[in-house]
Design an enzyme around this catalytic site. Structure first.
Site, PDB file in Angstrom:
ATOM      1  N   ASP A   1       0.850  -1.206   0.000  1.00 30.98           N
ATOM      2  CA  ASP A   1       0.000   0.000   0.000  1.00 30.98           C
ATOM      3  C   ASP A   1       0.880   1.248   0.000  1.00 30.98           C
ATOM      4  OD1 ASP A   1      -1.926   1.641   2.631  1.00 30.98           O
ATOM      5  OD2 ASP A   1      -1.827   2.028   0.472  1.00 30.98           O
TER       6      ASP A   1
ATOM      7  N   ASP B   1      -3.997   3.894   2.667  1.00 29.55           N
ATOM      8  CA  ASP B   1      -5.428   3.628   2.928  1.00 29.55           C
ATOM      9  C   ASP B   1      -5.632   2.188   3.383  1.00 29.55           C
ATOM     10  OD1 ASP B   1      -6.588   3.071  -0.527  1.00 29.55           O
ATOM     11  OD2 ASP B   1      -4.992   2.174   0.682  1.00 29.55           O
TER      12      ASP B   1
ATOM     13  N   HIS C   1      -4.888 -17.632  -3.986  1.00 30.21           N
ATOM     14  CA  HIS C   1      -5.682 -16.752  -3.125  1.00 30.21           C
ATOM     15  C   HIS C   1      -6.943 -17.428  -2.585  1.00 30.21           C
ATOM     16  CE1 HIS C   1      -7.481 -16.777  -7.011  1.00 30.21           C
ATOM     17  NE2 HIS C   1      -8.559 -16.213  -6.520  1.00 30.21           N
ATOM     18  N   ASP C   2      -7.207 -18.659  -3.083  1.00 30.78           N
ATOM     19  CA  ASP C   2      -8.394 -19.403  -2.630  1.00 30.78           C
ATOM     20  C   ASP C   2      -8.043 -20.531  -1.678  1.00 30.78           C
ATOM     21  OD1 ASP C   2      -9.918 -19.389  -5.935  1.00 30.78           O
ATOM     22  OD2 ASP C   2     -10.116 -17.972  -4.261  1.00 30.78           O
TER      23      ASP C   2
ATOM     24  N   ASP D   1      -6.255 -11.398 -14.762  1.00 29.26           N
ATOM     25  CA  ASP D   1      -7.272 -12.354 -14.332  1.00 29.26           C
ATOM     26  C   ASP D   1      -8.585 -11.940 -15.011  1.00 29.26           C
ATOM     27  OD1 ASP D   1      -7.473 -13.944 -11.136  1.00 29.26           O
ATOM     28  OD2 ASP D   1      -8.836 -14.166 -12.845  1.00 29.26           O
TER      29      ASP D   1
ATOM     30  N   ASP E   1     -11.001 -17.260 -15.182  1.00 27.57           N
ATOM     31  CA  ASP E   1     -11.702 -17.736 -13.984  1.00 27.57           C
ATOM     32  C   ASP E   1     -12.831 -18.715 -14.336  1.00 27.57           C
ATOM     33  OD1 ASP E   1     -12.103 -17.201 -11.067  1.00 27.57           O
ATOM     34  OD2 ASP E   1     -14.101 -16.653 -11.787  1.00 27.57           O
TER      35      ASP E   1
ATOM     36  N   ASP F   1      -2.023  -1.437  -3.773  1.00 24.55           N
ATOM     37  CA  ASP F   1      -2.394  -0.726  -5.004  1.00 24.55           C
ATOM     38  C   ASP F   1      -1.351  -0.973  -6.105  1.00 24.55           C
ATOM     39  OD1 ASP F   1      -1.816   1.765  -2.664  1.00 24.55           O
ATOM     40  OD2 ASP F   1      -0.266   1.098  -4.080  1.00 24.55           O
TER      41      ASP F   1
ATOM     42  N   GLU G   1      -8.692 -21.601 -15.360  1.00 24.43           N
ATOM     43  CA  GLU G   1      -8.951 -22.145 -14.032  1.00 24.43           C
ATOM     44  C   GLU G   1     -10.123 -23.107 -14.208  1.00 24.43           C
ATOM     45  OE1 GLU G   1     -11.400 -20.444 -11.236  1.00 24.43           O
ATOM     46  OE2 GLU G   1     -10.325 -21.155  -9.502  1.00 24.43           O
TER      47      GLU G   1
ATOM     48  N   ASN H   1      -0.454   4.531  -0.568  1.00 20.94           N
ATOM     49  CA  ASN H   1      -1.126   5.814  -0.255  1.00 20.94           C
ATOM     50  C   ASN H   1      -1.817   5.770   1.109  1.00 20.94           C
ATOM     51  OD1 ASN H   1      -3.102   4.017  -0.947  1.00 20.94           O
ATOM     52  ND2 ASN H   1      -4.369   5.505  -2.033  1.00 20.94           N
TER      53      ASN H   1
END
Ligand code: ISL
Ligand code: CA
Length: 553
Positions: free
Chosen positions: A21, A25, A329-330, A98, A199, A29, A257, A23
């Site tokens: 990150d 928040d 990520h799953d 993706d 996907d 990003d 996928e 910035n």
């Protein structure tokens, strides 16, 4: 075997909102990825797979897209994207985006229009059906909700959503939908993208008429029957059309996928003469501990089952190509799921890396895997952000499963385990952000982080770096044939890679207990190990917990 860049490169998967990150928040990003390109270059990877960065209400963390040609504001802008791809290419790194085209967000303008009435020109972009006997059109369950249908009051019809209610399935039977998707793919390829990870691309063709399944219902009373929505014949027709009309750019790669494929079904998707896809992600390893009712039912398995799957895919993919991964990520973190994230964290992470990177196919590294990052000690359901886990928790408790049982399986297999911030150093939030991150950082960032790993030659990071460098210097790792060894041994994964007259023998102890194995071949040299010199007496190799060796034989 045709030589291709995507066969020779190691792909690094970046989950942008948890990468870095810039910035303040609390959300990763694109500018953060740009700042870390030196890290990627130094690691030696050849391509980045970027999880979705498109406009989205984030119901499913970006897998619910509301505008395919805009970057979601919290992650950046199209200008940031153009700078990122320019910098990646300057550093010899390709970019795989993706693409989620089995469904959109319900906030996509197509769906907003489609749901307004039964006869507008976008109605047929989605799958609308009348109910049956006052209930949903059929008994299908979805991945994320009990029922796969949602009643829309406006027109009194139901729409299909194989995932969340906010992810309506696109109607791929409609050629206008296909043309919209193809032109959008061309638009990104023109912007410099080198390929796409598609996907759930094998779910595009649902059974004609959407018939009930006659299989057993799950505890919610619905049926999850992939035979009615996965790997059906039009998928091949539409993939051929997509390859021809959308992937017009030379050397662009298509990675599918494809849940629910065996190597035989996958072979059809990736056989070069079929002109469909270049490689697919299979889930047979990821589902190895899943029961009949999916991932939340954890069952035991033995090493023989894992070796059978690996060998099926290594030998069965024919002229196609394999994707190789232990996590994404799953999935939970690899070292927590398949290794030991306590006493032997570093050694078992290196053992897993040795197996994966020595197999035939393209290895994928999920961000943080190269540090030996682990599952997260979530405290309670309020720490969880993933809709899949949250829905499971509340629906299964409603269906009578104890809160403790539901929570225990989320801790082990929940997708949030992979989505905690990348750990850059031992400062607050692991150096990921100066603000409170969208997802709490794993407290072990104090010692598991890039800074510590880079200054420790014995770290998981340097071992990955070595494997990636070896791949560039040894064609046997990319193009060598695979032959399983010591098949019956219940602790050892072992195989031969052979290329021209060079033969490497890979032998690893997959567990944290001592074992030994007969080495028939004459060892000419030690190519790689995670534990120093081997102890071979009269052809018997002693293996301590998670020992991993690569010998030239
Ligand atoms: O998440 C899974 C197991 O925990 C998989 O079943 C996964 O839902 C399935 O492989 C599809 O995944 C892809 O599509 C989903 C999205 O939530 C996942 O993040 C994405 O990888 C819907 O778009
Ligand atoms: Ca940010």
């Amino acid at each position: 075997m045709e030589r291709k860049w995507w066969k020779e490169a190691v792909v690094y998967q970046i989950y942008p909102r948890s990468f870095y990150d810039t910035n303040g928040d609390g959300i990763g990003d694109l500018k953060g990825i740009i700042e870390k390109i030196d890290y990627l270059k130094d690691l030696g990877i050849g391509a980045v797979w970027l999880n979705p960065i498109y406009e989205s209400p984030n119901e499913d963390m970006g897998y619910d897209i509301s505008n395919y040609q805009e970057v979601i504001e919290e992650i950046g802008t199209l200008d940031d994207f153009d700078l990122l791809i320019k910098k990646l290419h300057e550093n010899g790194i390709k970019l795989i985006m993706d693409l989620v085209v089995n469904h959109t967000s319900d906030e996509h303008e197509w769906f907003v229009e489609s749901r307004k009435s039964k006869n507008n020109d976008k109605r047929d972009y989605y799958i609308w059906k009348d109910g049956k006997d006052g209930k949903q059109p059929n008994n299908w369950a979805s991945f994320f909700t009990p029922s796969a249908w949602k009643l829309d009051e406006q027109t009194g019809q139901y729409y299909l959503h194989l995932f969340s209610e906010k992810q309506p399935d696109l109607n791929w039977q409609n050629e206008k939908v296909r043309e919209e998707v193809f032109s959008m793919i061309r638009w990104w390829l023109d912007r410099g993208v080198d390929g796409f990870r598609m996907d759930v691309i094998n779910l595009l063709d649902k059974a004609k008429g959407y018939p009930d399944s006659d299989k057993a219902p799950n505890i919610m009373g619905y049926v999850f029957d992939d035979e009615l929505f996965a790997n059906r014949e039009n998928v091949h027709v539409w993939l051929k059309e997509m390859r021809e009309k959308a992937f017009v750019k030379e050397n662009s790669v298509i990675v599918g996928e494809t849940p629910f494929v065996t190597v035989d079904t996958a072979k059809e998707y990736v056989d070069p003469k079929n002109k469909e896809m270049d490689m697919v992600f299979s889930f047979e390893v990821m589902d190895i501990d899943s029961g009949d009712f999916g991932k939340w039912e954890i069952i035991d398995y033995d090493l023989k089952k894992l070796k059978d799957i690996i060998t099926d895919w290594q030998l069965g993919i024919g002229e196609g190509w394999n994707s190789l991964f232990w996590s994404n990520h799953d999935q939970p973190r690899a070292v927590s799921r398949f290794g030991d994230d306590k006493k032997y964290r570093i050694k078992s992470a290196k053992m897993l890396a040795t197996v994966l990177h020595m197999l035939k196919g393209t290895p994928y590294i999920f961000q943080g895997e190269e540090l030996g990052m682990t599952n997260m000690p979530f405290r309670n359901i309020y720490d969880i952000s993933d809709i899949e886990s949250i829905n499971y928790y509340y629906e299964s408790i409603k269906a009578g499963i104890s809160e403790a049982a539901a929570w225990d399986v989320i801790l082990k297999k929940g997708r949030d385990n992979a989505r905690t911030p990348m750990q850059w150093n031992d400062e607050k939030n692991g150096g990921f952000s100066t603000a409170e991150p969208w997802q709490r950082a794993n407290p072990n960032y104090e010692f598991i982080n890039v800074k510590n790993c880079r200054c420790d030659n014995d770290s998981v990071y340097h071992y990955y770096k070595k494997l990636i460098k070896m791949r560039k210097e040894n064609e046997i790792m990319v193009y060598g044939n695979y032959e399983p060894k010591h098949y019956e041994h219940e602790d050892v994964i072992s195989f031969i890679r052979e290329y021209n007259d060079l033969r490497w023998l890979i032998v690893v102890n997959f567990y944290g207990r001592e074992t030994k194995v007969q080495i028939e071949s004459k060892v000419k040299a030690l190519v790689l190990s995670n534990c120093g010199e081997p102890d071979i007496i009269d052809g018997i190799l002693k293996l301590r917990p998670y020992d991993a060796y690569v010998f030239e034989v």
